[in-house]
Design a protein around this motif. Structure first.
Motif, PDB file in Angstrom:
ATOM      1  N   TYR A  16      -1.245  -0.491  -2.538  1.00  0.00           N
ATOM      2  CA  TYR A  16      -0.210  -1.455  -2.901  1.00  0.00           C
ATOM      3  C   TYR A  16       0.962  -1.372  -1.756  1.00  0.00           C
ATOM      4  O   TYR A  16       1.859  -2.241  -1.926  1.00  0.00           O
ATOM      5  CB  TYR A  16       0.451  -1.084  -4.118  1.00  0.00           C
ATOM      6  CG  TYR A  16       1.288  -2.409  -4.594  1.00  0.00           C
ATOM      7  CD1 TYR A  16       0.459  -3.356  -5.156  1.00  0.00           C
ATOM      8  CD2 TYR A  16       2.722  -2.222  -4.884  1.00  0.00           C
ATOM      9  CE1 TYR A  16       1.303  -4.499  -5.741  1.00  0.00           C
ATOM     10  CE2 TYR A  16       3.380  -3.516  -5.383  1.00  0.00           C
ATOM     11  CZ  TYR A  16       2.702  -4.473  -5.781  1.00  0.00           C
ATOM     12  OH  TYR A  16       3.554  -5.581  -6.304  1.00  0.00           O
ATOM     13  N   ASN A  42       1.859  -3.883 -12.795  1.00  0.00           N
ATOM     14  CA  ASN A  42       1.947  -2.642 -12.028  1.00  0.00           C
ATOM     15  C   ASN A  42       1.937  -1.548 -13.036  1.00  0.00           C
ATOM     16  O   ASN A  42       1.385  -0.223 -12.682  1.00  0.00           O
ATOM     17  CB  ASN A  42       3.085  -2.716 -11.089  1.00  0.00           C
ATOM     18  CG  ASN A  42       2.902  -3.717 -10.026  1.00  0.00           C
ATOM     19  OD1 ASN A  42       1.722  -4.088  -9.605  1.00  0.00           O
ATOM     20  ND2 ASN A  42       4.116  -4.143  -9.155  1.00  0.00           N
ATOM     21  N   SER A  43       2.748  -1.599 -14.011  1.00  0.00           N
ATOM     22  CA  SER A  43       2.952  -0.608 -15.167  1.00  0.00           C
ATOM     23  C   SER A  43       1.368  -0.075 -15.656  1.00  0.00           C
ATOM     24  O   SER A  43       1.094   1.093 -15.686  1.00  0.00           O
ATOM     25  CB  SER A  43       3.894  -1.127 -16.277  1.00  0.00           C
ATOM     26  OG  SER A  43       5.143  -1.390 -15.599  1.00  0.00           O
ATOM     27  N   ILE A  65       1.462   5.982  -3.576  1.00  0.00           N
ATOM     28  CA  ILE A  65       0.902   4.732  -3.744  1.00  0.00           C
ATOM     29  C   ILE A  65       0.404   4.111  -2.278  1.00  0.00           C
ATOM     30  O   ILE A  65       0.658   4.768  -1.337  1.00  0.00           O
ATOM     31  CB  ILE A  65       2.151   3.795  -3.872  1.00  0.00           C
ATOM     32  CG1 ILE A  65       2.856   4.050  -5.008  1.00  0.00           C
ATOM     33  CG2 ILE A  65       1.872   2.309  -3.680  1.00  0.00           C
ATOM     34  CD1 ILE A  65       4.110   3.732  -5.181  1.00  0.00           C
ATOM     35  N   GLU A  83      -2.743  -9.578 -14.066  1.00  0.00           N
ATOM     36  CA  GLU A  83      -1.402 -10.489 -13.551  1.00  0.00           C
ATOM     37  C   GLU A  83      -1.371 -11.792 -14.558  1.00  0.00           C
ATOM     38  O   GLU A  83      -0.330 -12.559 -14.983  1.00  0.00           O
ATOM     39  CB  GLU A  83      -1.490 -10.833 -12.264  1.00  0.00           C
ATOM     40  CG  GLU A  83      -1.291  -9.611 -11.443  1.00  0.00           C
ATOM     41  CD  GLU A  83      -2.655  -8.819 -11.100  1.00  0.00           C
ATOM     42  OE1 GLU A  83      -3.603  -9.424 -11.397  1.00  0.00           O
ATOM     43  OE2 GLU A  83      -2.702  -7.949 -10.249  1.00  0.00           O
ATOM     44  N   SER A 111       8.099  -5.896  -7.232  1.00  0.00           N
ATOM     45  CA  SER A 111       8.033  -4.860  -6.107  1.00  0.00           C
ATOM     46  C   SER A 111       9.206  -5.001  -5.321  1.00  0.00           C
ATOM     47  O   SER A 111       9.346  -3.795  -5.000  1.00  0.00           O
ATOM     48  CB  SER A 111       6.614  -5.212  -5.509  1.00  0.00           C
ATOM     49  OG  SER A 111       6.867  -6.481  -4.847  1.00  0.00           O
ATOM     50  N   SER A 128      -1.352  -0.936 -14.132  1.00  0.00           N
ATOM     51  CA  SER A 128      -2.247  -0.010 -12.978  1.00  0.00           C
ATOM     52  C   SER A 128      -1.654   1.308 -12.891  1.00  0.00           C
ATOM     53  O   SER A 128      -2.669   2.039 -12.645  1.00  0.00           O
ATOM     54  CB  SER A 128      -1.806  -1.027 -11.502  1.00  0.00           C
ATOM     55  OG  SER A 128      -2.673  -0.281 -10.612  1.00  0.00           O
ATOM     56  N   ARG A 129      -0.540   1.625 -12.888  1.00  0.00           N
ATOM     57  CA  ARG A 129      -0.345   3.108 -12.723  1.00  0.00           C
ATOM     58  C   ARG A 129      -0.707   3.752 -14.139  1.00  0.00           C
ATOM     59  O   ARG A 129      -1.107   5.159 -13.854  1.00  0.00           O
ATOM     60  CB  ARG A 129       1.354   3.307 -12.948  1.00  0.00           C
ATOM     61  CG  ARG A 129       1.865   2.613 -11.643  1.00  0.00           C
ATOM     62  CD  ARG A 129       3.511   3.217 -11.242  1.00  0.00           C
ATOM     63  NE  ARG A 129       4.230   2.824 -12.380  1.00  0.00           N
ATOM     64  CZ  ARG A 129       5.031   1.751 -12.374  1.00  0.00           C
ATOM     65  NH1 ARG A 129       4.936   0.854 -11.443  1.00  0.00           N
ATOM     66  NH2 ARG A 129       5.693   1.353 -13.310  1.00  0.00           N
ATOM     67  N   TYR A 176      10.560  -1.355  -5.535  1.00  0.00           N
ATOM     68  CA  TYR A 176      10.311  -0.270  -4.213  1.00  0.00           C
ATOM     69  C   TYR A 176      11.509  -0.386  -3.032  1.00  0.00           C
ATOM     70  O   TYR A 176      11.513   0.414  -2.231  1.00  0.00           O
ATOM     71  CB  TYR A 176       8.902  -0.876  -3.753  1.00  0.00           C
ATOM     72  CG  TYR A 176       7.985  -0.343  -4.840  1.00  0.00           C
ATOM     73  CD1 TYR A 176       7.575   0.992  -5.021  1.00  0.00           C
ATOM     74  CD2 TYR A 176       7.075  -1.135  -5.170  1.00  0.00           C
ATOM     75  CE1 TYR A 176       6.635   1.298  -5.734  1.00  0.00           C
ATOM     76  CE2 TYR A 176       5.947  -0.862  -5.887  1.00  0.00           C
ATOM     77  CZ  TYR A 176       5.800   0.469  -6.263  1.00  0.00           C
ATOM     78  OH  TYR A 176       4.838   0.778  -7.130  1.00  0.00           O
ATOM     79  N   ASP A 193       5.151 -10.624  -9.310  1.00  0.00           N
ATOM     80  CA  ASP A 193       4.780  -9.384  -8.672  1.00  0.00           C
ATOM     81  C   ASP A 193       5.672  -9.298  -7.639  1.00  0.00           C
ATOM     82  O   ASP A 193       5.872  -8.217  -7.448  1.00  0.00           O
ATOM     83  CB  ASP A 193       3.282  -9.606  -8.390  1.00  0.00           C
ATOM     84  CG  ASP A 193       2.583  -8.286  -7.804  1.00  0.00           C
ATOM     85  OD1 ASP A 193       3.116  -7.235  -8.350  1.00  0.00           O
ATOM     86  OD2 ASP A 193       2.187  -8.303  -6.381  1.00  0.00           O
ATOM     87  N   HIS A 206       4.297  -5.270 -17.295  1.00  0.00           N
ATOM     88  CA  HIS A 206       3.871  -5.906 -16.097  1.00  0.00           C
ATOM     89  C   HIS A 206       2.685  -5.057 -15.562  1.00  0.00           C
ATOM     90  O   HIS A 206       2.153  -4.004 -15.922  1.00  0.00           O
ATOM     91  CB  HIS A 206       5.029  -5.260 -14.907  1.00  0.00           C
ATOM     92  CG  HIS A 206       5.108  -5.851 -13.793  1.00  0.00           C
ATOM     93  ND1 HIS A 206       4.229  -5.637 -12.836  1.00  0.00           N
ATOM     94  CD2 HIS A 206       5.883  -7.028 -13.351  1.00  0.00           C
ATOM     95  CE1 HIS A 206       4.380  -6.465 -11.672  1.00  0.00           C
ATOM     96  NE2 HIS A 206       5.425  -7.185 -12.076  1.00  0.00           N
TER      97      HIS A 206
END
Length: 403
Positions: A151, A311-312, A148, A243, A111, A314-315, A115, A107, A309
């Motif tokens: 996060y 995060n993908s 965001i 995760e 990130s 989650s989005r 980012y 993670d 992933h």
């Protein structure tokens, strides 16, 4: 070494002349005082680069004292000697986590790349010692502008830990000379950037039975097949941590269960958490096998050989809600789905202890930690079977939702 009294006594001459503050260690450079014909006295940091003398102006006496000039020289030396870039610092931090088998390493790697490195390529190429609070602020501000919330605090925490690692390297006398890359850090620039506390409130959102049914029936048509089936699998499995589940390779999916390795144990110790299959989980796995039965991960992302992933995912959940907000009682996130499963498994009649075991919670009482080696597999198997039957009746064949 120079003194303030000596500096005051130096008289101008027809030409510039310099006086050294004294010898320093080889390669560190030296502070010098240059006296001009007009009487101006200037401090310079002098060093040799590729055999050539280089001068960098530090300040003018007496507005800058001798002590301040020496401090500035040390800072200048740190910047010169420490060639480590911001990117080098983040890479070193990720490598540290990787070496410790930290649960968060994937993670953090994703990130910081997404980012920071990709979003600010010019920034990560700069020396880490030149990064200030304003640079960190800009990174977090761009995330907030993109919508965001919570996060952005995670990324701030990751950056803070990376710079803290660099500081410890800089001032730890046992390890300083062991590291080839130096960063020359004097402080942690992230410390001045505040945490967004209002986004750290404990979550309370759990979907109702009707909302869960709506979500389940939206998935196949509104998201990519892999993302939709993964969400169904997470729900069917009682709300496993995304995760951890996504880190499980295909070889850890056995005939009647999958084995999740939890890396959150003390000192990197990994604990095994067996999750028995139920009917709905098997159907999800069969769907993914029809896409690819040989991929390294059952839920493979766009990159071959790599898992989707978290995060993908989650989005995708956040965007799904945004497009169909009128169908739900309020916003929800991926984390809320795990809470929803925990809550509704209670409605099904599963005890809290069994729900905790299904979701892989650690038990910290003395008996569980030191004496109880029973795996509760059969109990989890029966509980997940009841959960699957309930989902089929209330979510898949829901009497409430007609889309």
């Amino acid at each position: 070494m120079l003194t303030e009294k000596q500096i005051r006594a130096f008289k101008p001459r027809e030409k510039d002349y310099v006086v050294s503050d004294g010898r320093s260690a080889r390669g560190e450079g030296v502070l010098i005082l240059k006296v001009r014909p007009n009487g101006t006295k200037e401090f310079y940091f002098q060093r040799h680069v590729d055999g050539k003398k280089k001068l960098a102006k530090v300040g003018v006496w007496p507005s800058m004292s001798l002590v301040e000039a020496r401090d500035s020289r040390r800072e200048q030396h740190g910047k010169v000697a420490a060639g480590g870039t911001f990117q080098n610092l983040m890479d070193a931090y990720v490598n540290k986590l990787d070496g410790e088998s930290a649960a968060s390493v994937d993670d953090v790697r994703w990130s910081l790349k997404h980012y920071v490195s990709e979003a600010f390529p010019y920034l990560v190429a700069r020396p880490a010692s030149s990064i200030g609070p304003g640079d960190i602020r800009d990174i977090i501000a761009r995330m907030i502008e993109a919508g965001i919330t919570t996060y952005c605090n995670r990324v701030r925490s990751q950056l803070h830990a990376a710079f803290q690692m660099g500081l410890e390297q800089e001032f730890n006398p046992r390890s300083y000379h062991q590291d080839d890359v130096k960063f020359g850090l004097q402080s942690n620039p992230v410390a001045s950037v505040p945490v967004q506390d209002d986004w750290e409130r404990p979550g309370e959102r759990a979907l109702t039975v009707e909302e869960l049914a709506t979500l389940w029936q939206l998935l196949p048509e509104k998201l990519s097949l892999t993302t939709a089936v993964l969400l169904q699998f997470l729900i069917a499995s009682g709300g496993q941590r995304p995760e951890q589940l996504l880190a499980v390779e295909r070889q850890q999916y056995y005939k009647d269960h999958l084995l999740i390795r939890n890396k959150k144990g003390k000192d990197g110790e990994k604990s095994a958490h067996a999750v028995p299959y139920n009917k709905l989980m098997r159907q999800c796995l069969q769907t993914m096998a029809e896409i690819s039965a040989n991929s390294a991960y059952p839920f493979e992302g766009k990159v071959v050989g790599q898992s989707l992933h978290a995060n993908s995912l989650s989005r995708a959940v956040t965007k799904l809600y945004g497009r169909h907000a009128e169908k739900f009682e309020g916003p929800f996130t991926l984390r809320d789905i795990r809470r929803t499963c925990k809550t509704l498994m209670g409605v099904v009649g599963l005890s809290k202890e069994l729900r905790d075991r299904i979701q892989g919670h650690a038990f910290s009482d003395v008996s569980s930690k030191h004496y109880d080696r029973y795996d509760y597999f059969k109990e989890k198997q029966r509980g997940l079977a009841r959960w699957s039957t309930w989902l089929e009746k209330n979510a898949i064949k829901s009497p409430w939702t007609q889309l």
